[in-house]
Structures are given as structure tokens and as C-alpha cells.
Design a protein around this motif. Structure first.
Motif, PDB file in Angstrom:
ATOM      1  N   GLY A  46       0.809  -1.215   0.000  1.00 46.96           N
ATOM      2  CA  GLY A  46       0.000   0.000   0.000  1.00 46.96           C
ATOM      3  C   GLY A  46       0.842   1.264   0.000  1.00 46.96           C
ATOM      4  O   GLY A  46       0.516   2.244  -0.668  1.00 46.96           O
ATOM      5  N   ILE A  47       1.934   1.239   0.733  1.00 45.82           N
ATOM      6  CA  ILE A  47       2.815   2.411   0.796  1.00 45.82           C
ATOM      7  C   ILE A  47       3.493   2.629  -0.548  1.00 45.82           C
ATOM      8  O   ILE A  47       3.599   3.761  -1.031  1.00 45.82           O
ATOM      9  CB  ILE A  47       3.864   2.239   1.922  1.00 45.82           C
ATOM     10  N   ILE A  48       3.924   1.540  -1.175  1.00 44.12           N
ATOM     11  CA  ILE A  48       4.586   1.661  -2.481  1.00 44.12           C
ATOM     12  C   ILE A  48       3.625   2.226  -3.512  1.00 44.12           C
ATOM     13  O   ILE A  48       3.982   3.111  -4.297  1.00 44.12           O
ATOM     14  CB  ILE A  48       5.128   0.285  -2.913  1.00 44.12           C
ATOM     15  N   ALA A  50       1.016   4.116  -2.930  1.00 46.04           N
ATOM     16  CA  ALA A  50       0.750   5.515  -2.606  1.00 46.04           C
ATOM     17  C   ALA A  50       1.890   6.416  -3.080  1.00 46.04           C
ATOM     18  O   ALA A  50       1.649   7.509  -3.612  1.00 46.04           O
ATOM     19  CB  ALA A  50       0.533   5.666  -1.106  1.00 46.04           C
ATOM     20  N   VAL A  51       3.140   5.969  -2.900  1.00 46.26           N
ATOM     21  CA  VAL A  51       4.292   6.764  -3.342  1.00 46.26           C
ATOM     22  C   VAL A  51       4.301   6.887  -4.861  1.00 46.26           C
ATOM     23  O   VAL A  51       4.534   7.977  -5.407  1.00 46.26           O
ATOM     24  CB  VAL A  51       5.605   6.137  -2.818  1.00 46.26           C
ATOM     25  N   LEU A  52       4.026   5.794  -5.554  1.00 43.45           N
ATOM     26  CA  LEU A  52       3.979   5.843  -7.024  1.00 43.45           C
ATOM     27  C   LEU A  52       2.840   6.736  -7.519  1.00 43.45           C
ATOM     28  O   LEU A  52       3.003   7.479  -8.493  1.00 43.45           O
ATOM     29  CB  LEU A  52       3.842   4.432  -7.592  1.00 43.45           C
ATOM     30  N   ALA A  53       1.695   6.700  -6.859  1.00 45.23           N
ATOM     31  CA  ALA A  53       0.573   7.560  -7.246  1.00 45.23           C
ATOM     32  C   ALA A  53       0.911   9.026  -7.025  1.00 45.23           C
ATOM     33  O   ALA A  53       0.602   9.882  -7.866  1.00 45.23           O
ATOM     34  CB  ALA A  53      -0.679   7.172  -6.467  1.00 45.23           C
ATOM     35  N   ALA A  54       1.554   9.322  -5.907  1.00 46.28           N
ATOM     36  CA  ALA A  54       1.950  10.704  -5.632  1.00 46.28           C
ATOM     37  C   ALA A  54       2.969  11.188  -6.667  1.00 46.28           C
ATOM     38  O   ALA A  54       2.887  12.333  -7.147  1.00 46.28           O
ATOM     39  CB  ALA A  54       2.528  10.821  -4.228  1.00 46.28           C
ATOM     40  N   ALA A  55       3.910  10.325  -7.043  1.00 39.60           N
ATOM     41  CA  ALA A  55       4.891  10.696  -8.066  1.00 39.60           C
ATOM     42  C   ALA A  55       4.221  10.943  -9.408  1.00 39.60           C
ATOM     43  O   ALA A  55       4.583  11.876 -10.141  1.00 39.60           O
ATOM     44  CB  ALA A  55       5.953   9.611  -8.190  1.00 39.60           C
ATOM     45  N   ALA A  56       3.208  10.147  -9.732  1.00 42.44           N
ATOM     46  CA  ALA A  56       2.489  10.332 -10.991  1.00 42.44           C
ATOM     47  C   ALA A  56       1.721  11.653 -11.000  1.00 42.44           C
ATOM     48  O   ALA A  56       1.688  12.361 -12.007  1.00 42.44           O
ATOM     49  CB  ALA A  56       1.534   9.165 -11.232  1.00 42.44           C
ATOM     50  N   VAL A  57       1.103  12.004  -9.872  1.00 46.21           N
ATOM     51  CA  VAL A  57       0.368  13.265  -9.780  1.00 46.21           C
ATOM     52  C   VAL A  57       1.328  14.446  -9.906  1.00 46.21           C
ATOM     53  O   VAL A  57       1.052  15.417 -10.622  1.00 46.21           O
ATOM     54  CB  VAL A  57      -0.423  13.336  -8.448  1.00 46.21           C
ATOM     55  N   ILE A  58       2.460  14.362  -9.228  1.00 45.68           N
ATOM     56  CA  ILE A  58       3.444  15.452  -9.303  1.00 45.68           C
ATOM     57  C   ILE A  58       3.982  15.587 -10.728  1.00 45.68           C
ATOM     58  O   ILE A  58       4.122  16.697 -11.250  1.00 45.68           O
ATOM     59  CB  ILE A  58       4.584  15.217  -8.286  1.00 45.68           C
ATOM     60  N   ALA A  59       4.258  14.466 -11.375  1.00 42.81           N
ATOM     61  CA  ALA A  59       4.745  14.512 -12.760  1.00 42.81           C
ATOM     62  C   ALA A  59       3.697  15.115 -13.687  1.00 42.81           C
ATOM     63  O   ALA A  59       4.024  15.907 -14.582  1.00 42.81           O
ATOM     64  CB  ALA A  59       5.129  13.110 -13.227  1.00 42.81           C
ATOM     65  N   ALA A  60       2.431  14.781 -13.477  1.00 44.10           N
ATOM     66  CA  ALA A  60       1.361  15.339 -14.312  1.00 44.10           C
ATOM     67  C   ALA A  60       1.248  16.845 -14.115  1.00 44.10           C
ATOM     68  O   ALA A  60       1.036  17.595 -15.072  1.00 44.10           O
ATOM     69  CB  ALA A  60       0.035  14.664 -13.985  1.00 44.10           C
TER      70      ALA A  60
END
Length: 75
Positions: A46-48, A50-60
Motif C-alpha cells: 500500500g505504501i509503495i 501511494a508513493v507511485l501515485a503521488a509521483a504520478a500526480v506530481i509529474a502530471a
């Protein structure tokens, strides 16, 4: 036109037959393997995720707000 009708009929038959074939399959009894030790991960995957989702949002956001030069190249 005739080929399209034949392909449509074949697709319809396959969609209708798939659940019946899946239901008729013999059931297999599953036995889980024993686990001798607990997982050492505190949050699991779950943590992994969440981190990948946050990175995707920041990249977008970075791509959307790119302050690049939007001037046309042609005169």
C-alpha cells in the motif's frame, strides 16, 4: 457484408458459450502453503502504491504547468 455477419455471429456465440464452459469446468481443491514467518514489511504494498501515485500526480502537474516557450516557429 456476409463476412461481417459471420464474424458478428461467431462473437455472439463465443460470448454466450463462455460462462457455460467456465461453469462446467471441474473444480479443483486448493491447499495453501504453510507460512513459517510473518512478513517484515510494515505497510505492505500500500505504501509503495501511494508513493507511485503521488509521483504520478506530481509529474502530471509539472508537465501541465510547463512554462515552455509556446511561440510558433513559423513566421
Amino acid at each position: 457484408m456476409r463476412l461481417a455477419k459471420v464474424l458478428t455471429a461467431a462473437a455472439a456465440v463465443s460470448l454466450v458459450a463462455t460462462p457455460a464452459l467456465a461453469q462446467a469446468a471441474p473444480s479443483v481443491e486448493r491447499i495453501g502453503a504453510s507460512q513459517s514467518e510473518d512478513s517484515e514489511l510494515a505497510g505492505g504494498s500500500g505504501i509503495i502504491i501511494a508513493v507511485l501515485a503521488a509521483a504520478a500526480v506530481i509529474a502530471a502537474i509539472v508537465i501541465a504547468v510547463d512554462g515552455g516557450d509556446d511561440e510558433p516557429v513559423s513566421p
